[in-house]
Design an enzyme around this catalytic site. Structure first.
Site, PDB file in Angstrom:
ATOM      1  CB  SER A 139      41.133  35.544  35.257  1.00 35.59           C
ATOM      2  OG  SER A 139      41.685  36.562  36.191  1.00 35.59           O
ATOM      3  CG  ASP A 141      44.947  30.357  39.950  1.00 40.72           C
ATOM      4  OD1 ASP A 141      45.258  31.188  40.618  1.00 40.72           O
ATOM      5  OD2 ASP A 141      43.757  30.371  39.282  1.00 40.72           O
ATOM      6  CG  HIS A 152      45.350  33.554  37.745  1.00 39.54           C
ATOM      7  ND1 HIS A 152      44.226  32.816  38.000  1.00 39.54           N
ATOM      8  CD2 HIS A 152      45.133  34.627  37.099  1.00 39.54           C
ATOM      9  CE1 HIS A 152      43.189  33.768  37.295  1.00 39.54           C
ATOM     10  NE2 HIS A 152      43.953  34.735  37.020  1.00 39.54           N
TER      11      HIS A 152
END
Length: 367
Positions: free
Chosen positions: A147, A311, A344
């Site tokens: 991320s 995601d 995610h």
């Protein structure tokens, strides 16, 4: 594995992208494994929004405080600390030990609070380089993260190409979409609209904007989980039937409320504002006419780019943009798109295919 928190003080001013500077600062960090004689086996791990330098293991006096990537880092794990010297670092502006809004401003003798400057991904990478140099390391075997941490790994690759051999960019994107910026802005507004926020000076009023932080975390948490995962875990299940009120009735409502309230107890509101803004600002192509390939052209590292099919916050299409830009420059890149149901958050979880890809890539690095 026992983790030992450490701190490094830097007296040399750090110029920031905003034009401001920090005249002195501290970075909290932890290390795992041993640095080899050639100092060539170091891996730097960059954290995402609400994580810290506590990447793996537990503290001797806190046996339940497990590092956020403990399934990834440790003896015999994909990031094998029997082979690598692993560095977990806490970003500037955080609330977990590095200099940030909760720290004392040397100019005033009181906490920075709202006066702490906005920082960027580039500022973080610049500060990380100083820590790496302090540890006597000229070139990292790898920089990795998921991320926002993956964005930092990518930034390292073109900002300091001679300083790393490999970059692992996981569940990341070359910049935030308008939708992602919108989610961040709604979360910030939830915090700043809380009557307890006091323009960021809430500490001097001896209060904390817990309601705003709770809502901000609830908004974020929705984006971290896939629709399928949310449906299979909660569906439309009610806790105890309809009560015809606005109290939490559905299981998903109760779950989000719990996650938000827990978050509001330990996280700092001024930190949240700054970290999400750093996410919004990150856009390496901006200074190159929107051309990501030009932005990544200086990179010399080998790349592993990983995305997850469900995601929707940082979709596989965004990772493929990174891969395409690297291939345009004839860079050495391996790409894995993992069919995982978790959304995610998959980069934090125990998908054996995902962990296997990282293990295989780093086994070649170790060899």
């Amino acid at each position: 594995m026992i983790a030992i928190p450490q701190s490094a003080h830097f007296a040399e001013p750090l110029p920031l992208a905003s034009g401001a500077s920090l005249r002195a600062y501290d970075l909290a960090y932890e290390t795992y494994g041993a640095l080899n004689a050639a100092k060539s086996n170091a891996i730097l791990i960059c954290h995402a929004l609400n994580a810290s330098h506590h990447v793996a293991g537990v503290y001797e006096n806190e046996p339940d405080n497990l590092g956020w990537w403990d399934n990834m880092v440790g003896p015999g794990k994909p990031v094998d600390t029997d082979k690598f010297f692993v560095i977990g670092v806490n970003n500037l502006g955080s609330c977990f030990g590095s200099t940030g809004p909760l720290s004392i401003n040397p100019d005033s003798g009181t906490p920075y609070g709202a006066d702490f400057p906005l920082v960027t991904v580039e500022d973080w990478v610049d500060s990380h380089l100083r820590l790496v140099e302090r540890l006597g390391i000229d070139k990292l075997a790898a920089v990795m993260g998921g991320s926002l941490g993956g964005m930092q790994a990518m930034c390292w690759s073109y900002r300091y190409p001679a300083r790393l051999a490999n970059a692992l960019v996981i569940a990341a994107a070359p910049n935030l979409s308008a939708q992602n910026i919108a989610f961040n802005e709604v979360a910030r507004q939830a915090i700043m609209s809380d009557p307890a926020f006091h323009g960021g000076a809430f500490a001097s009023h001896h209060v904390k904007p817990r309601d705003g932080l709770t809502v901000a975390r609830m908004i974020g948490h929705i984006t971290y989980i896939s629709d399928d995962q949310m449906e299979s875990k909660f569906g439309r299940g009610l806790r105890e039937g309809k009560n015809f009120s606005f109290a939490p009735e559905f299981q998903i409502e109760s779950y989000l409320r719990y996650q938000g309230e827990k978050f509001s107890e330990y996280y700092d509101a001024n930190t949240y504002l700054r970290v999400t803004k750093a996410l919004d600002y990150y856009d390496p192509a901006l200074d190159h006419g929107g051309d990501l390939a030009k932005a990544l052209a200086p990179a010399t590292a080998r790349f592993l780019v990983i995305s997850f099919t469900t995601d929707w916050r940082f979709s596989p299409a965004r990772s493929r943009e990174i891969v395409k830009a690297l291939l345009h420059n004839k860079k050495n890149v391996t790409y894995a798109e993992v069919d995982a149901p978790h959304g995610h958050d998959a980069f934090l979880l125990d998908d054996p295919r995902y962990l296997g890809v990282v293990r295989a890539f780093l086994s070649r690095v170790a060899a």
